[in-house]
Design a protein around this motif. Structure first.
Motif, mmCIF file in Angstrom:
data_model
loop_
_atom_site.group_PDB
_atom_site.id
_atom_site.type_symbol
_atom_site.label_atom_id
_atom_site.label_comp_id
_atom_site.label_asym_id
_atom_site.label_seq_id
_atom_site.Cartn_x
_atom_site.Cartn_y
_atom_site.Cartn_z
ATOM 1 N N VAL A 32 0.872 -1.165 0.000
ATOM 2 C CA VAL A 32 0.000 0.000 0.000
ATOM 3 C C VAL A 32 0.913 1.219 0.000
ATOM 4 C CG1 VAL A 32 -0.283 0.065 2.534
ATOM 5 C CG2 VAL A 32 -1.969 1.180 1.084
ATOM 6 N N LEU A 33 0.585 2.187 -0.843
ATOM 7 C CA LEU A 33 1.389 3.394 -0.944
ATOM 8 C C LEU A 33 0.581 4.564 -0.397
ATOM 9 C CD1 LEU A 33 4.086 4.596 -1.938
ATOM 10 C CD2 LEU A 33 2.938 5.099 -4.112
ATOM 11 N N LEU A 34 1.158 5.245 0.588
ATOM 12 C CA LEU A 34 0.544 6.419 1.205
ATOM 13 C C LEU A 34 1.364 7.635 0.834
ATOM 14 C CD1 LEU A 34 0.197 4.773 4.726
ATOM 15 C CD2 LEU A 34 -1.616 5.006 3.041
ATOM 16 N N LYS A 35 0.721 8.803 0.816
ATOM 17 C CA LYS A 35 1.434 10.047 0.505
ATOM 18 C C LYS A 35 1.016 11.115 1.495
ATOM 19 C CE LYS A 35 2.269 13.528 -3.055
ATOM 20 N NZ LYS A 35 2.211 14.660 -2.164
ATOM 21 N N GLU A 36 1.992 11.935 1.895
ATOM 22 C CA GLU A 36 1.693 13.084 2.748
ATOM 23 C C GLU A 36 0.681 13.978 2.047
ATOM 24 O OE1 GLU A 36 5.120 15.008 5.323
ATOM 25 O OE2 GLU A 36 5.796 14.653 3.272
ATOM 26 N N VAL A 37 -0.343 14.424 2.773
ATOM 27 C CA VAL A 37 -1.319 15.336 2.205
ATOM 28 C C VAL A 37 -0.661 16.682 1.923
ATOM 29 C CG1 VAL A 37 -3.461 16.606 2.671
ATOM 30 C CG2 VAL A 37 -3.306 14.167 3.223
ATOM 31 N N GLU A 38 0.148 17.148 2.870
ATOM 32 C CA GLU A 38 0.845 18.420 2.690
ATOM 33 C C GLU A 38 2.348 18.176 2.676
ATOM 34 O OE1 GLU A 38 -0.415 21.437 5.417
ATOM 35 O OE2 GLU A 38 -2.528 21.032 5.056
ATOM 36 N N ARG A 41 6.446 13.357 0.545
ATOM 37 C CA ARG A 41 6.976 12.054 0.936
ATOM 38 C C ARG A 41 5.912 10.971 0.745
ATOM 39 N NH1 ARG A 41 9.494 13.417 6.805
ATOM 40 N NH2 ARG A 41 7.483 14.482 6.963
ATOM 41 N N TYR A 42 6.386 9.812 0.314
ATOM 42 C CA TYR A 42 5.538 8.642 0.125
ATOM 43 C C TYR A 42 5.970 7.574 1.117
ATOM 44 C CZ TYR A 42 4.003 10.594 -4.344
ATOM 45 O OH TYR A 42 3.472 11.392 -5.313
ATOM 46 N N LEU A 43 5.003 6.845 1.657
ATOM 47 C CA LEU A 43 5.295 5.790 2.611
ATOM 48 C C LEU A 43 4.777 4.464 2.062
ATOM 49 C CD1 LEU A 43 6.435 5.162 5.462
ATOM 50 C CD2 LEU A 43 4.079 5.401 6.309
ATOM 51 N N PRO A 44 5.689 3.590 1.619
ATOM 52 C CA PRO A 44 5.263 2.266 1.156
ATOM 53 C C PRO A 44 5.244 1.283 2.331
ATOM 54 C CG PRO A 44 7.583 2.616 0.637
ATOM 55 C CD PRO A 44 7.096 3.857 1.357
ATOM 56 N N ARG A 128 -2.966 9.177 9.825
ATOM 57 C CA ARG A 128 -1.833 10.030 10.181
ATOM 58 C C ARG A 128 -0.619 9.149 10.428
ATOM 59 N NH1 ARG A 128 -5.701 12.494 14.446
ATOM 60 N NH2 ARG A 128 -6.943 13.882 13.162
ATOM 61 N N CYS A 129 0.539 9.789 10.366
ATOM 62 C CA CYS A 129 1.786 9.068 10.616
ATOM 63 C C CYS A 129 2.705 9.956 11.436
ATOM 64 C CB CYS A 129 2.448 8.700 9.293
ATOM 65 S SG CYS A 129 3.933 7.685 9.487
ATOM 66 N N ALA A 130 3.364 9.345 12.407
ATOM 67 C CA ALA A 130 4.344 10.081 13.203
ATOM 68 C C ALA A 130 5.434 10.595 12.270
ATOM 69 C CB ALA A 130 4.927 9.183 14.283
ATOM 70 N N ASP A 131 5.796 11.853 12.452
ATOM 71 C CA ASP A 131 6.823 12.458 11.616
ATOM 72 C C ASP A 131 8.123 11.666 11.691
ATOM 73 O OD1 ASP A 131 7.354 14.526 9.750
ATOM 74 O OD2 ASP A 131 8.574 15.542 11.258
ATOM 75 N N GLN A 132 8.424 11.120 12.849
ATOM 76 C CA GLN A 132 9.642 10.319 13.016
ATOM 77 C C GLN A 132 9.619 9.091 12.110
ATOM 78 O OE1 GLN A 132 10.448 9.069 17.052
ATOM 79 N NE2 GLN A 132 11.871 7.497 16.385
ATOM 80 N N VAL A 133 8.457 8.453 11.964
ATOM 81 C CA VAL A 133 8.336 7.286 11.090
ATOM 82 C C VAL A 133 8.541 7.710 9.640
ATOM 83 C CG1 VAL A 133 6.782 5.480 10.249
ATOM 84 C CG2 VAL A 133 6.858 6.026 12.699
ATOM 85 N N LEU A 134 7.954 8.835 9.260
ATOM 86 C CA LEU A 134 8.152 9.330 7.899
ATOM 87 C C LEU A 134 9.621 9.632 7.632
ATOM 88 C CD1 LEU A 134 5.031 11.627 7.509
ATOM 89 C CD2 LEU A 134 5.515 9.535 6.224
ATOM 90 N N THR A 135 10.291 10.226 8.615
ATOM 91 C CA THR A 135 11.706 10.538 8.457
ATOM 92 C C THR A 135 12.516 9.262 8.234
ATOM 93 O OG1 THR A 135 11.505 12.526 9.807
ATOM 94 C CG2 THR A 135 13.711 11.588 9.580
ATOM 95 N N GLU A 136 12.156 8.194 8.950
ATOM 96 C CA GLU A 136 12.890 6.928 8.852
ATOM 97 C C GLU A 136 12.558 6.133 7.594
ATOM 98 O OE1 GLU A 136 12.512 4.410 12.334
ATOM 99 O OE2 GLU A 136 12.461 6.169 13.636
#
Length: 166
Positions: A32-38, A41-44, A128-136
């Protein structure tokens, strides 16, 4: 099992949207591919076939003859008058993502991100996703690769939920 309570101010979170699901080759592993609304960054997140099907069904408006597990959970929450307020991907440990359902007046329940996303789509709750997770774990797709994202979207328009059946 109920998650430990923590306030939303303890960790910065970003809202995500679901781009969609696809099968990663050559392993045939759904993703599943997620993307930041604002943001850009993409989170697979690699997920199971059942959850991929549940997400694809909801995105394509497919209504199965009998409720899936995620439909059942939505109906139970409605019957208990305990609405799903949000889904938060809160941590990544050993390459495994952890999420929490935020229910009712802030009760948190640990859940797999894939199940959480399938449920959020059914009730219109924010993801939502923790910013720390997105950074990692998130990836930034440069402008020159945006056509790859467009190809991914085109794939999603043509794929059927049955394509995820194991």
């Amino acid at each position: 099992m109920q998650g430990e309570g923590r306030s939303d101010t303890e960790a910065a979170v970003r809202e995500l949207s679901v781009v969609g699901v696809r099968v990663e080759l050559p392993t045939n592993q759904p993703i599943v591919l997620l993307k930041e609304v604002e943001g850009d960054r993409y989170l697979p997140i690699w997920i199971g076939a059942v959850e991929a099907t549940a997400i694809a069904y909801e995105q394509q408006g497919v209504k199965p003859a009998r409720p899936l597990t995620h439909d059942l959970l939505r109906d139970v929450l409605t019957a208990l008058e305990a609405p799903l307020r949000a889904v938060e991907i809160v941590e990544m440990r050993d390459n495994i993502f952890y999420a929490e359902l935020v229910i009712g007046n802030g009760v948190r329940v640990s859940a797999r991100p894939s199940d959480s996303i399938a449920l959020a789509l059914r009730v219109g709750a924010p993801i939502r996703c923790a910013d720390q997770v997105l950074t990692e774990a998130a990836i930034v797709i440069p402008d020159e690769q945006e056509d790859e994202v467009e190809k991914f979207r085109e794939f999603l328009e043509q794929v059927t939920p049955e394509d995820f059946a194991g």
